[in-house]
Design an enzyme around this catalytic site. Structure first.
Site, PDB file in Angstrom:
ATOM      1  N   GLU A 178     -10.257  -1.761   5.752  1.00 37.51           N
ATOM      2  CA  GLU A 178      -9.083  -1.947   6.587  1.00 37.51           C
ATOM      3  C   GLU A 178      -9.478  -1.935   8.062  1.00 37.51           C
ATOM      4  O   GLU A 178      -8.955  -2.709   8.853  1.00 37.51           O
ATOM      5  CB  GLU A 178      -8.102  -0.801   6.286  1.00 37.51           C
ATOM      6  CG  GLU A 178      -6.701  -1.113   6.697  1.00 37.51           C
ATOM      7  CD  GLU A 178      -5.723  -0.051   6.192  1.00 37.51           C
ATOM      8  OE1 GLU A 178      -6.165   1.024   5.733  1.00 37.51           O
ATOM      9  OE2 GLU A 178      -4.518  -0.306   6.292  1.00 37.51           O
ATOM     10  N   GLU A 181      -5.612   7.607  17.525  1.00 42.53           N
ATOM     11  CA  GLU A 181      -5.945   9.023  17.702  1.00 42.53           C
ATOM     12  C   GLU A 181      -6.793   9.528  16.537  1.00 42.53           C
ATOM     13  O   GLU A 181      -7.782  10.238  16.738  1.00 42.53           O
ATOM     14  CB  GLU A 181      -4.664   9.862  17.827  1.00 42.53           C
ATOM     15  CG  GLU A 181      -3.875   9.621  19.112  1.00 42.53           C
ATOM     16  CD  GLU A 181      -3.097   8.314  19.117  1.00 42.53           C
ATOM     17  OE1 GLU A 181      -2.805   7.785  18.025  1.00 42.53           O
ATOM     18  OE2 GLU A 181      -2.795   7.799  20.208  1.00 42.53           O
ATOM     19  N   GLN A 235       0.831  -1.186   0.000  1.00 39.19           N
ATOM     20  CA  GLN A 235       0.000   0.000   0.000  1.00 39.19           C
ATOM     21  C   GLN A 235       0.874   1.248   0.000  1.00 39.19           C
ATOM     22  O   GLN A 235       1.842   1.324   0.751  1.00 39.19           O
ATOM     23  CB  GLN A 235      -0.844  -0.039   1.265  1.00 39.19           C
ATOM     24  CG  GLN A 235      -1.850   1.055   1.421  1.00 39.19           C
ATOM     25  CD  GLN A 235      -2.513   0.969   2.792  1.00 39.19           C
ATOM     26  OE1 GLN A 235      -1.842   0.802   3.788  1.00 39.19           O
ATOM     27  NE2 GLN A 235      -3.823   1.093   2.823  1.00 39.19           N
ATOM     28  N   SER A 244      -4.151   5.874  12.979  1.00 36.81           N
ATOM     29  CA  SER A 244      -3.815   5.634  14.378  1.00 36.81           C
ATOM     30  C   SER A 244      -5.073   5.699  15.240  1.00 36.81           C
ATOM     31  O   SER A 244      -6.107   6.220  14.805  1.00 36.81           O
ATOM     32  CB  SER A 244      -2.833   6.698  14.852  1.00 36.81           C
ATOM     33  OG  SER A 244      -3.467   7.956  14.856  1.00 36.81           O
ATOM     34  N   SER A 288       0.929   6.455   3.137  1.00 36.71           N
ATOM     35  CA  SER A 288       1.675   7.401   3.977  1.00 36.71           C
ATOM     36  C   SER A 288       2.835   8.004   3.218  1.00 36.71           C
ATOM     37  O   SER A 288       3.428   7.370   2.351  1.00 36.71           O
ATOM     38  CB  SER A 288       2.228   6.680   5.204  1.00 36.71           C
ATOM     39  OG  SER A 288       1.194   6.317   6.055  1.00 36.71           O
TER      40      SER A 288
END
Lengths: 389, 382, 389, 382
Positions: free
Chosen positions: A247, A372, A129, A370, A132
């Site tokens: 995901e 968060e 993937q 994440s 990022s």
């Protein structure tokens, strides 16, 4: 039973299905791969088992049967995971199976499906993937990789990082900017490319577990044919969100925690720790956290199976499952004491598992959004809490 | 966002849906925080016959009674769905104590004529029954456990002993009492007004009451509903159903607190921002939401699994989960409201206190986790 | 020993000091006040004990000896609290003793000190605090109460709320705006006023514990003499911060938690719960949380005693002590089961304490700067974390 | 912000201050993450004589040895202060294992000529001693516990058995071994190179090693340092000192992680903000800071209370507190860094792994909390 016949596994009773799976696994799974030391073993280690499952038609439990999957219901899928984790089967190169495949089934062209789906099932194509980027992390809107159209191709330049499976992947799906003006989110597209083309270089990154399982991808004037765009031009943001939902469901399954729970339980029985009420108290809380989460997981899988989108609520699955997984690993490491921190003691498999699980559970709350970021999403999109003025 | 409807197949069945909606309408008009506040601590405010009449009207009294006994014949899972609505509305109607628990107990006795007669009376709304079995902190029923005793005297039965934490005793016309007779468990149906039955009501944190009941009374032989191990099994089964219903109630209570808290966060401003814009509070709200949701989908499966072999497991899982999350949400609900959350004028405290009481009744989270451990051990040994 | 002689209590050994205190308390404290049902009993209930301590010179353990206090070191002060909590002595009307007195000693004029300090020690003046306002809560910068100068007075109009001790207080110290332009923080002053003057009305607020111990103060053209300003004009913000530090040290003492710990321990012994290893595990964690916090408390008290300002770090004390206190109360209520929620069972004192402690521990994380505000402060002023751009 | 200096009176004494500062200078020039990284997993990278020479230079080898034996005669609290600096610098110098633990053991034996001789040799830097007493997971020493045995043979002593988790065995010239002799505890000083002493080194998570040591060897009678209950008492005392030093080391390790994390939060931007501007992360950072501070003031008091009757209590309180908070800060340190925190290239992981190893050695938090409970019970019984 002929594995290639279009068997409706869902028509079996739960216990028959479990028995069928268990029998097959215990007979066919290579013993030396059980409780593998790596979070993700190299492709050469698991390709044989991949092939065995593939030949049996059991490699894609979540895909619809018309595309070569098992089309399992939520309950059956959970049984599938339970049996895999019970036997200590390591993670396969499953990015295509759990992430990219479902997206292609939903958004790909017929030609793309014909081209790629069978090769995911066979293991010929192994996907990584490209989301990022350095300095972007969980923040997809600050993407800098650019794709500039040139005749019927796109010329792609950029730098991706934290791509799992990069060591043995053959293909990459990636997000890139296809428009410079307007909202960033309205100018992103999803591309696919083989990794062995001119202009792509990889640099592997070693994790704290000591394995080089992820890495960076440098794209230098890489030519990607227009036909390798998935979904509409500038429509990558929506597909990416969709993909993230797959995901999150996948990462929200209790399978990682199940493996940790099994390992810890076995260790506790073997060492007598199971009889310690103080341990039992802590263990039971975590066991129930995992067990009760399975109900939520079955719910979201049912939605998906019924063709409904699970919505942003699905983030709660990922938060809960990864954090429970980590707490299990932490408890395990704590009770394993001195043996838990010995890195090469092969004669104490249980305790060694503690350290491995500690390492491999760390990234779970970081990757694919994440904890968060998931909490931000839930606060905003589900609870409707306001943004700062 | 918190509805059990999406989480349970039973909840989506039209006739079940209909009775849940009728209950909601009843609760919207007749119950709620204001009623609850007015009645608290008032020893005269026992639930009266009229309240049971209203419950009967919307189908609550007969919901679980088999059709041939004059009821609607719903499975026990419906009790969870109804209790959830009662919890959300902060209703003080004694649904779990005077309906779910005794009904489930009588039904679990199987083909028992006296139990059926009593059930029939209850479904019509004439009899109000409570169950008196505890003599100390909650534990699973057993014949050895009680100090209370039943003896044969002449052509009657003499019951002596003290039962504690009897919920719903005040409104009851009869108590179903567990006590040993000649060395085995027995269930006796004792009229609440009989001579030698003395009730001591205990004010609870939420302003409702339960009772210690002292028995030194003689009843006719036909008051003996059942004897033997089946009493214990039936009571354990009924307690599972009651705990499932309590879990539903706790879920309703906690989701109401969560809704109030989210509303407060969205509207109240501090430091020039709505409170809900502060990320630290957002993440805490998300944690509460997540904990409630884990309970939601568990409850949904439990509703669909009542009256199966999985019921006991689900009962303890649900009670442990919803009691824990309710207490956490209660605590955080106060904190996120700030000072107003600590003032009696604001309704939040009523829900918090109700959660304290209902989570303690029939075993708290730790009790139920220990029970689940004993199931595991039994399974491992088998 | 003559109580009025200027005894240096710090010169006693810890154990002698403890024995002295304990003997006095056990001999003189009215038995019916032990483990009082109210968080703060009414003044008429505790005035006798207040007087006893006052006569002995033991009412202000933290004040310097020259002002009539005991001048205790940090360690001795902790012993003082331990003995008070061990014996289940309820909270006195202590706002003047722990909050306003120390501020006056530091910032008051000589005339103010002469006038007010002795009357705090005698209990003649009982202070309440006027900080919070409706809609302001923890946000002092949005203060709306105005003080307009008129000849040698200020005319004060405003509305204060959440004032503890308001039921039996005689005096109020309050913040008011004395300037309209510039930064809010630079235009606030601290005033003191008796509560029985023209223009002041109180409305008590009942808490979830069922006690009307706090309330609102309405100020309608209240005339406050200029001499009743504490500290410089427009200098109230600095004094308020100072006062908050005293408050945080005071609220950061382990005394509330000590009382809860004692009650829970007694209950656990009486009921046999102490022998349950699962309970022991949870109890010990909390006991150590409290015990270890005493070290931090001693440290900050030493700073104060040495004339140094404890600084914003002191917020950690309040966060830790109040949250530990709450967790102790929650564990107590949980293990007390059915008996814990019976509100009037006088024959089970231990269990009843659980419910009371649950209630009375709730506001601890809200008043005098909520835990959230303390965390903001620590993040900004101690850790130096940035504000949002 | 994290200095122990403000928390301990001993730390402020000028001569103590001086040795701490000398240690800091030594560590700044000679140690740190790069050295640690380079040596990890390398079986050849045992600490060599040169390293001990450097330690001796800055006073580390002699810090705890009485002045009349050639040392500096500091109280044991100084070991905590020094270990804290070693932890902060991620030093691999075997301070706790080859210095603090054996020194404290030999000193605790009191007026023992053989112990003093050995101490003298150690202070000069000639002998390097490790302590071998465990045969399984950490437990308090007792004469009944070991399987290893000492027997008299001719005019020597035969030691047979296997000791596990012997930290510092690789660099040692001698092992102090606990084993029973004729039914009572005995401490034997065995040359590491003796025939029949077989070391099996175990690679640890942090890339260092400890060893299993198999003994089947005969030593001279004067190798017997001490026998009787005093061995057990001295070892328990020494383990307390070692655990205090380990607590200091764990405190240093965790504060370094916290500093790295705060730096990262201040500089790294995401969503157009420095990470540290996000309130949810701010509050978590504050929680970590707060936990570390509670350990800081506890450690400060413990440093000042070594060699008093409170030492054992402080040792277990400090180890429980610092191990718990170190593990929490390690975990959150990774999480707050995001993916980079999980990569081996970044130094954070070195500290995390060191924390895993050092918190497990000589008993984790749960062990020490249980020990504190047993103290409480003993006190209550007295």
């Amino acid at each position: 039973m002929n594995a290639l016949a279009p068997i409706d596994w869902n028509s079996l009773s739960d216990s028959d299905f479990r028995a069928e799976l268990r029998g097959f696994i215990e007979a066919k799974f290579p013993a030396h791969l059980r409780n593998h030391p790596r979070r993700i073993p190299r492709w050469e280690d698991t390709r044989e088992w991949f092939g065995t499952l593939s030949a049996k038609g059991w490699i894609a439990p979540n895909w619809p049967r018309e595309h070569g999957g098992m089309g399992l219901t939520a309950s059956k899928l959970l049984i599938y995971f339970e049996e895999v984790e019970r036997w200590g089967i390591p993670r396969l190169y499953d990015m295509g199976l759990f992430m990219f495949g479902p997206v292609l089934i939903r958004h790909g062209t017929e030609a793309q499906k014909r081209e790629y789906l069978p090769k995911i099932l066979s293991g010929e194509h192994r996907w990584a993937q490209g989301y990022s980027e350095p300095g972007a992390g969980s923040d997809l809107a600050s993407l800098r990789t650019m794709a500039i159209p040139e005749d019927d191709h796109y010329i792609v330049n950029g730098h991706k990082t934290w791509s799992t499976f990069l060591d043995d992947a053959t293909h990459l799906f990636l997000l890139a900017c296809t428009r410079n003006e307007g909202r960033k989110q309205d100018g992103i597209s999803l591309f696919i490319t083989p990794l062995d083309v001119v202009g792509i270089e990889r640099r592997l990154i070693t994790t704290i577990a000591g394995h080089a399982e992820l890495g960076e991808v440098f794209l230098d004037n890489v030519r990607i044919p227009g036909a390798n765009m998935v979904g509409p031009l500038h429509g990558g943001w929506g597909i990416a969100k969709d993909l993230l939902e797959f995901e999150r469901i996948n990462n929200g399954s209790p399978k990682l925690g199940l493996y940790a729970l099994n390992q810890l339980q076995e260790y506790a029985k073997r060492t007598g720790l199971a009889a310690d009420p103080r341990f039992a108290e802590r263990f039971t809380r975590l066991r129930l956290d995992l067990q009760d989460q399975s109900c939520a997981y079955r719910h979201f899988c049912s939605l998906l199976k019924a063709g409904r989108t699970p919505g942003p609520e699905v983030s709660l699955l990922k938060i809960w499952s990864t954090e429970t997984y980590q707490r299990l690993a932490e408890l395990f490491l704590e009770v394993a004491g001195e043996e838990g921190v010995e890195a090469d003691r092969v004669d104490v498999p249980g305790a060694l598992a503690a350290l491995r699980l500690y390492y491999r559970s760390r990234p779970a709350t970081i990757y694919s959004g994440s904890s968060e970021v998931q909490r931000n999403l839930l606060a905003k999109r589900v609870l409707g809490l306001p943004a700062p003025k | 966002m918190f509805s059990l409807r999406q989480a349970s197949a039973l909840a989506r069945e039209p006739d079940v849906s209909a009775v849940v909606e009728a209950t909601e309408r009843f609760l919207a008009s007749a119950s709620g925080p204001a009623c609850f506040r007015q009645a608290r601590g008032d020893p005269e405010a026992a639930v009266d016959a009229a309240a049971f009449g209203r419950l009967a009207e919307v189908g609550l009294t007969g919901a679980l009674v088999p059709e041939d006994l004059g009821g609607l014949g719903f499975p026990a899972g419906v009790a969870v769905l109804l209790a959830e609505r009662l919890g959300w509305s902060l209703a003080r109607e004694p649904f779990v104590e005077n309906l779910v628990l005794p009904y489930a107990l009588l039904l679990a006795l199987g083909n028992n004529a006296r139990a059926h007669a009593l059930l029939g009376g209850m479904a019509k709304g004439g009899s109000v029954v409570c169950v008196a079995f505890q003599e100390g902190a909650f534990a699973l029923p057993s014949a050895e456990f009680p100090v209370a005793r039943i003896e044969k005297v002449g052509n009657g039965l003499r019951l002596r002993g003290r039962k504690r934490f009897v919920v719903g005793a005040r409104a009851s016309t009869h108590s179903l009492v567990l006590a040993p007779l000649e060395g085995e468990a027995a269930l006796l149906c004792v009229p609440s007004g009989a001579a030698g039955v003395t009730r001591q009501d205990k004010l609870l944190a939420d302003g409702t009451f339960w009772s210690d009941v002292e028995f030194d009374t003689v009843v006719a032989e036909d008051a003996l509903i059942e004897r033997g191990a089946s009493c214990i099994a039936a009571l354990e089964n009924a307690l599972d159903v009651a705990n499932l219903a309590l879990s539903g109630e706790l879920y309703g209570l906690q989701t109401r607190i969560l809704e109030m808290t989210l509303d407060y966060l969205k509207t109240r401003e501090q430091f020039g921002q709505p409170l809900g814009a502060f990320q630290a509070l957002q993440h805490r709200a998300v944690n509460l939401y997540t904990r409630a949701q884990i309970g939601r989908f568990l409850l949904g499966e439990a509703v669909d699994a009542t009256e199966t072999s999985a019921q006991a497991q689900y009962a303890s899982r649900c009670k442990a989960r919803t009691a824990d999350s309710a207490l956490e949400i209660a605590k955080e609900g106060i904190q996120l409201h700030g000072a107003i959350g600590f003032s009696d004028e604001y309704d939040l405290g009523l829900y918090v206190k109700r959660i304290l009481v209902r989570s303690a009744w029939l075993g708290g989270a730790d009790f139920h986790r220990r029970r689940l451990e004993s199931f595991e051990l039994a399974e491992a040994a088998a």
